[in-house]
Design a protein around this motif. Structure first.
Motif, mmCIF file in Angstrom:
data_model
loop_
_atom_site.group_PDB
_atom_site.id
_atom_site.type_symbol
_atom_site.label_atom_id
_atom_site.label_comp_id
_atom_site.label_asym_id
_atom_site.label_seq_id
_atom_site.Cartn_x
_atom_site.Cartn_y
_atom_site.Cartn_z
ATOM 1 N N PRO A 94 48.987 55.377 46.205
ATOM 2 C CA PRO A 94 48.119 54.223 45.967
ATOM 3 C C PRO A 94 48.773 52.936 46.460
ATOM 4 C CG PRO A 94 48.932 55.139 43.883
ATOM 5 C CD PRO A 94 49.488 55.970 44.973
ATOM 6 N N VAL A 95 47.959 51.957 46.723
ATOM 7 C CA VAL A 95 48.432 50.648 47.157
ATOM 8 C C VAL A 95 49.315 50.047 46.063
ATOM 9 C CG1 VAL A 95 47.669 48.296 47.738
ATOM 10 C CG2 VAL A 95 46.389 50.270 48.572
ATOM 11 N N CYS A 96 50.346 49.358 46.477
ATOM 12 C CA CYS A 96 51.259 48.710 45.532
ATOM 13 C C CYS A 96 50.502 47.715 44.663
ATOM 14 C CB CYS A 96 52.376 47.989 46.305
ATOM 15 S SG CYS A 96 53.552 47.141 45.236
ATOM 16 N N ARG A 97 50.704 47.816 43.360
ATOM 17 C CA ARG A 97 50.033 46.880 42.449
ATOM 18 C C ARG A 97 51.007 45.909 41.782
ATOM 19 N NH1 ARG A 97 50.402 48.622 37.164
ATOM 20 N NH2 ARG A 97 50.888 50.801 36.850
ATOM 21 N N ILE A 98 52.208 45.810 42.333
ATOM 22 C CA ILE A 98 53.197 44.867 41.809
ATOM 23 C C ILE A 98 53.246 43.665 42.754
ATOM 24 C CG2 ILE A 98 55.628 44.489 41.222
ATOM 25 C CD1 ILE A 98 54.513 46.590 39.413
ATOM 26 N N PRO A 99 52.799 42.503 42.298
ATOM 27 C CA PRO A 99 52.865 41.314 43.160
ATOM 28 C C PRO A 99 54.316 40.926 43.454
ATOM 29 C CG PRO A 99 51.508 40.912 41.197
ATOM 30 C CD PRO A 99 52.197 42.224 41.004
ATOM 31 N N HIS A 100 54.532 40.378 44.618
ATOM 32 C CA HIS A 100 55.866 39.887 44.971
ATOM 33 C C HIS A 100 56.271 38.839 43.928
ATOM 34 C CE1 HIS A 100 59.057 39.840 47.848
ATOM 35 N NE2 HIS A 100 59.058 38.515 47.859
ATOM 36 N N ASN A 101 57.527 38.824 43.533
ATOM 37 C CA ASN A 101 58.076 37.889 42.532
ATOM 38 C C ASN A 101 57.588 38.163 41.109
ATOM 39 O OD1 ASN A 101 59.461 36.563 44.576
ATOM 40 N ND2 ASN A 101 57.775 35.141 44.925
ATOM 41 N N ALA A 102 57.029 39.352 40.849
ATOM 42 C CA ALA A 102 56.591 39.692 39.499
ATOM 43 C C ALA A 102 57.785 40.136 38.669
ATOM 44 C CB ALA A 102 55.559 40.813 39.549
ATOM 45 N N ASN A 103 57.629 40.111 37.359
ATOM 46 C CA ASN A 103 58.648 40.642 36.451
ATOM 47 C C ASN A 103 57.926 41.306 35.275
ATOM 48 O OD1 ASN A 103 58.036 38.627 34.434
ATOM 49 N ND2 ASN A 103 59.267 37.185 35.620
ATOM 50 N N LEU A 104 58.696 41.958 34.384
ATOM 51 C CA LEU A 104 58.073 42.671 33.274
ATOM 52 C C LEU A 104 57.214 41.754 32.411
ATOM 53 C CD1 LEU A 104 60.964 45.024 32.120
ATOM 54 C CD2 LEU A 104 58.920 45.635 33.407
ATOM 55 N N PHE A 105 57.629 40.513 32.240
ATOM 56 C CA PHE A 105 56.868 39.571 31.420
ATOM 57 C C PHE A 105 55.549 39.210 32.098
ATOM 58 C CE2 PHE A 105 55.728 35.253 30.083
ATOM 59 C CZ PHE A 105 55.575 35.475 28.732
ATOM 60 N N SER A 106 55.607 38.837 33.388
ATOM 61 C CA SER A 106 54.383 38.435 34.082
ATOM 62 C C SER A 106 53.435 39.613 34.279
ATOM 63 C CB SER A 106 54.696 37.769 35.424
ATOM 64 O OG SER A 106 55.270 38.696 36.336
ATOM 65 N N LEU A 107 53.958 40.828 34.319
ATOM 66 C CA LEU A 107 53.127 42.019 34.452
ATOM 67 C C LEU A 107 52.578 42.476 33.100
ATOM 68 C CD1 LEU A 107 55.296 44.050 36.961
ATOM 69 C CD2 LEU A 107 53.076 42.997 37.424
ATOM 70 N N ARG A 108 53.065 41.841 32.030
ATOM 71 C CA ARG A 108 52.696 42.198 30.657
ATOM 72 C C ARG A 108 53.084 43.645 30.332
ATOM 73 N NH1 ARG A 108 49.351 37.911 28.916
ATOM 74 N NH2 ARG A 108 48.365 36.855 30.632
#
Length: 138
Positions: free
Chosen positions: A118-132
């Motif tokens: 699947p297409v990557c669903r992690i935005p560049h510069n994301a972290n565990l907090f911003s990804l919830r």
């Protein structure tokens, strides 16, 4: 964490004929089990993350025990990698050092069921907090 250099000409008299990390007393409970990659040829991602998880746990004396997400590497590390069709451990290490990966709880493995990436669903510069993403229970 300090990584020791790889010696290109090791002294073979210091290399044991047999070694099983699971049996090393001070590593008990700190070495990952075998993971099933299913219908996805991503041993490059599983092996890289397995070593990383184990090193974190061993070096922290068991205080840092986390299951890292192979799907994050498979879907997002596209630089010279072929997802379920294979990849390179050295490039996976570079991705880990430059970008990092989230835990399995945050990015569940799905390619093993489908053989698809699947297409990557992690935005560049994301972290565990911003990804919830919830921190993994220990």
């Amino acid at each position: 964490m300090r990584m020791h250099p790889i010696h290109l000409r090791p002294d073979v008299s210091h290399i044991p004929r047999y070694f099983d990390a699971r049996n090393k007393r001070e590593w008990q409970g700190r070495v990952s089990g075998v993971s099933d990659q299913g219908w996805c040829g991503a041993s490059w991602a599983f092996s890289t993350l397995g070593v990383t998880q184990d090193r974190l746990s061993i070096e922290s004396l068991g205080n840092e025990s986390v299951r890292l997400a192979p799907q994050h590497l498979i879907s997002c590390d596209r630089r010279g990698q072929s997802g379920c069709q294979g990849g390179h451990v050295d490039r996976a290490w570079q991705y880990l050092r430059r970008i990092g990966v989230v835990n399995e709880e945050c990015y569940a493995y799905e390619s093993g069921r489908t053989g698809q990436v699947p297409v990557c669903r992690i935005p560049h510069n994301a972290n565990l907090f911003s990804l919830r993403c919830a921190a993994e229970e220990q």
